[in-house]
Design a protein around this motif. Structure first.
Motif, PDB file in Angstrom:
ATOM      1  N   GLN A 178      59.941 -17.658 -89.302  1.00 40.20           N
ATOM      2  CA  GLN A 178      58.760 -17.710 -89.863  1.00 40.20           C
ATOM      3  C   GLN A 178      59.060 -16.596 -91.107  1.00 40.20           C
ATOM      4  N   GLU A 179      59.588 -15.311 -90.686  1.00 36.85           N
ATOM      5  CA  GLU A 179      60.076 -14.359 -91.638  1.00 36.85           C
ATOM      6  C   GLU A 179      60.863 -14.689 -92.614  1.00 36.85           C
ATOM      7  N   PHE A 180      61.837 -15.481 -92.440  1.00 35.20           N
ATOM      8  CA  PHE A 180      62.658 -16.075 -93.368  1.00 35.20           C
ATOM      9  C   PHE A 180      61.998 -17.216 -94.279  1.00 35.20           C
ATOM     10  N   ALA A 181      61.180 -18.067 -93.853  1.00 36.10           N
ATOM     11  CA  ALA A 181      60.801 -18.795 -94.594  1.00 36.10           C
ATOM     12  C   ALA A 181      59.594 -18.435 -95.278  1.00 36.10           C
ATOM     13  N   GLU A 182      59.002 -17.371 -95.046  1.00 33.01           N
ATOM     14  CA  GLU A 182      57.969 -16.679 -95.849  1.00 33.01           C
ATOM     15  C   GLU A 182      58.602 -15.733 -96.807  1.00 33.01           C
ATOM     16  N   HIS A 183      59.485 -15.107 -96.434  1.00 33.79           N
ATOM     17  CA  HIS A 183      60.371 -14.103 -97.532  1.00 33.79           C
ATOM     18  C   HIS A 183      60.777 -14.899 -98.708  1.00 33.79           C
ATOM     19  N   PHE A 184      61.276 -16.244 -98.630  1.00 34.65           N
ATOM     20  CA  PHE A 184      61.951 -16.862 -99.815  1.00 34.65           C
ATOM     21  C   PHE A 184      60.832 -17.825-100.139  1.00 34.65           C
ATOM     22  N   ASP A 185      59.713 -17.900 -99.550  1.00 31.59           N
ATOM     23  CA  ASP A 185      58.393 -18.802-100.091  1.00 31.59           C
ATOM     24  C   ASP A 185      58.810 -20.309 -99.691  1.00 31.59           C
ATOM     25  N   LEU A 186      59.306 -20.764 -98.810  1.00 27.38           N
ATOM     26  CA  LEU A 186      59.795 -22.063 -98.533  1.00 27.38           C
ATOM     27  C   LEU A 186      58.802 -22.955 -97.975  1.00 27.38           C
TER      28      LEU A 186
ATOM     29  N   ASP B 294      54.203 -27.355 -87.721  1.00 26.49           N
ATOM     30  CA  ASP B 294      54.917 -26.079 -87.902  1.00 26.49           C
ATOM     31  C   ASP B 294      56.497 -26.013 -88.243  1.00 26.49           C
ATOM     32  N   ILE B 295      57.076 -25.239 -88.617  1.00 32.72           N
ATOM     33  CA  ILE B 295      58.528 -24.856 -88.684  1.00 32.72           C
ATOM     34  C   ILE B 295      59.024 -24.390 -87.359  1.00 32.72           C
TER      35      ILE B 295
END
Length: 558
Positions: free
Chosen positions: A92-100, A36-37
């Protein structure tokens, strides 16, 4: 064809490095050895995998507005200081928002990173990884190492005579997760950094007694400042930084020490800095109260151990100790590099602006997050990554590596001979470092220009907290929402506190009131900034230094 970039680690600095690559039209591949991140912010019940993770009760030391990604503010209802779970949610929100997430290969260990035979011409790297027992080799145009500071626990048992005779439990703070299992025990915590203070406070609620041993002492800061506002937002400001350049440092230190001792006298609490030691600071809201209530007892350095006790440097002995917890920090390493690169990267003096190794013909390797800062590491690593990706693309240039290497080698020799002080272990000034990197990118805001074009924004940028959004106002990576984020940062700060509205509460003064009251200082500050030069600062500083009264100097020395 887009350049391929290998990103090592998907923690706080890893995921921002991925985004920076995407922003610059590079092609990132991130290798993360866990599933996981989040890196150390992803809590696990044990540390059997050898990775450093936070303990369950950890709360952030830097408030949300000062420690967010510069184009992705926290939700307004998030608390100003948050626990591990809430902070991980933000990542997690950051990674999902920018599709990382699609760029990350989980459960993948990096085995080796070596220069290709034609490195001097191409700057390319061979990267060997292993996933579920299968090795893969790939060629990358650049590499970003985002493995951080907290790799290998530093457990200096050899520095404590008799420790091998001790019959109680010995562990490093890396192994500490929750207070269960320590109830009713006499516990000795060795080391007083942020972790040592946190663990001592938490265990003091259930242990029979907690002893906290420190060699140097520390200044203790709270998370809240005057009027209850987040401490970071009140002190990390450009106009304070400007004043610090003008006034003598010993005068500023004297003021700071008086203010900190006004909260509680550090000498009375056994926390004062040992003579000859460098001042350090921790953030802990509860430690003074625990000392006051007797649940934590401050002790000097441990001189030796017996089977059940510890003998301290002041001659005192504490009997029947059940547990010793070493909160003695970590060492960092780069096992996937070959020599001499492996050793060189561990010496910050050989990293240009704490990012680029000096011995490489091509600037295609960036070490992200290997720095100590008087402020948010998250914000600094993001800015480092923005700079590194533009260097990879050839949009930002570095000085010749041979010249930088020669200067660093000469400085290292002077340090070894004691001619100059080694400052590489000191924490860097937050604003100075951020502005330095931002200037390399072209994203450092011009305060005089802002006062001319947008006085309201300039007011917040210069007199308000130096939030990360300031580095999205201009230049490459400019974010249209940066201005609004700055002007509404106090709204997001106060929102989670406003859970009980009192109808008769007085309204805050309007912005026009503040402008009337502070218009003259703003104008003066603008003029000073326009006229500022190194000669001007030197003249003012020298003049103030000469006028300082002997009485004030004697107070500072005392």
């Amino acid at each position: 064809m887009a350049k391929k970039v290998a990103v090592i680690g998907a923690g706080v600095s890893g995921i921002s490095s991925i985004k920076c690559c995407v922003d610059e039209d590079l092609e990132p591949t991130c290798f993360e050895r866990s599933d996981d991140i989040g890196g150390l912010w992803k809590f696990t019940e044990s540390s059997k995998d050898g990775m450093t993770r936070v303990y369950k009760s950890l709360v952030t030391n830097v408030c949300k507005e000062m420690s967010c990604y510069s184009d992705f503010p926290f939700h307004e209802d998030y608390p100003n200081f948050m626990n591990q779970e809430k902070f991980w949610d933000y990542l997690q929100e950051f990674a999902e928002h920018f599709d990382l997430l699609k760029y990350i290969q989980f459960k993948t260990t990096v085995c080796s990173i070596t220069k290709r035979p034609d490195f001097s011409e191409t700057g390319q790297w061979d990267v060997v990884t292993e996933t579920e027992g299968k090795q893969n080799r790939a060629v990358f145009d650049a590499v970003m190492v985002c493995t951080g500071h907290f790799l290998n626990p530093h457990l200096p048992l050899e520095a404590f005579p008799g420790i091998h005779k001790f019959k109680g439990q010995i562990l490093h703070s890396q192994e500490y997760k929750i207070p269960e299992g320590f109830q009713g025990k006499r516990i000795l915590v060795i080391g007083l950094g942020n972790t040592g203070g946190d663990i001592a406070v938490e265990l003091s609620r259930t242990a029979a007694q907690v002893l906290l041993s420190t060699r140097t002492g520390t200044w203790v800061l709270g998370r809240s400042a005057d009027w209850g506002y987040p401490f970071n937002m009140m002190v990390i400001r450009r106009y304070y930084s400007f004043i610090a350049q003008v006034l003598p440092s010993r005068f500023l230190n004297w003021i700071q020490e008086r203010k900190l001792n006004k909260r509680f006298n550090h000498e009375d609490y056994g926390l004062s800095i040992t003579k000859g030691k460098t001042a350090k600071f921790i953030v802990n809201d509860e430690l003074p109260n625990c000392i006051l209530c007797g649940t934590i007892t401050m002790k000097t350095s441990v001189m030796e151990f017996t089977e059940t006790s510890a003998v301290f440097e002041d001659g005192t002995v504490e009997e029947n100790i059940d547990v010793v917890i070493f909160t003695t920090g970590y060492t960092f390493s780069f096992p996937f590099f070959e020599e001499p690169l492996k050793s060189l990267c561990t010496k910050k003096i050989f990293l240009y602006k704490h990012v680029f190794p000096l011995n490489l013909e091509r600037a295609t390797l960036a070490i992200i997050g290997l720095l100590s800062l008087k402020g948010s590491i998250l914000s600094a690593t993001e800015l480092q990554a923005r700079w590194a990706t533009r260097v990879f693309k050839g949009l930002c240039k570095l000085p010749p590596s041979q010249k930088l290497m020669m200067e660093a080698t000469e400085k290292e020799q002077l340090i070894k001979r004691g001619v100059i002080k080694d400052t590489n272990k000191d924490k860097l000034d937050y604003i100075a470092y951020m502005d330095d990197i931002a200037a390399c990118i072209g994203t450092k805001p011009s305060i005089p220009l802002l006062f001319l074009k947008d006085p309201r924004l300039a007011w917040e940028v210069f007199f308000g907290p130096c939030t990360p959004y300031q580095y999205r106002l201009v230049g490459p990576g400019k974010w249209d929402g940066a201005r609004n984020a700055i002007l509404t940062q106090w709204d997001r700060t106060l929102k989670p506190l406003k859970t009980r509205i009192v109808p008769d509460s007085s309204k805050p003064a309007s912005m026009s009131h503040y402008l009337k009251a502070w218009g003259a200082p703003v104008l003066l500050a603008s003029l000073l900034l326009i006229c500022k030069s190194s000669l001007f600062l030197k003249l003012v500083r020298d003049k103030l230094q000469n006028r300082m009264s002997p009485y004030l100097v004697s107070l500072w020395r005392g």
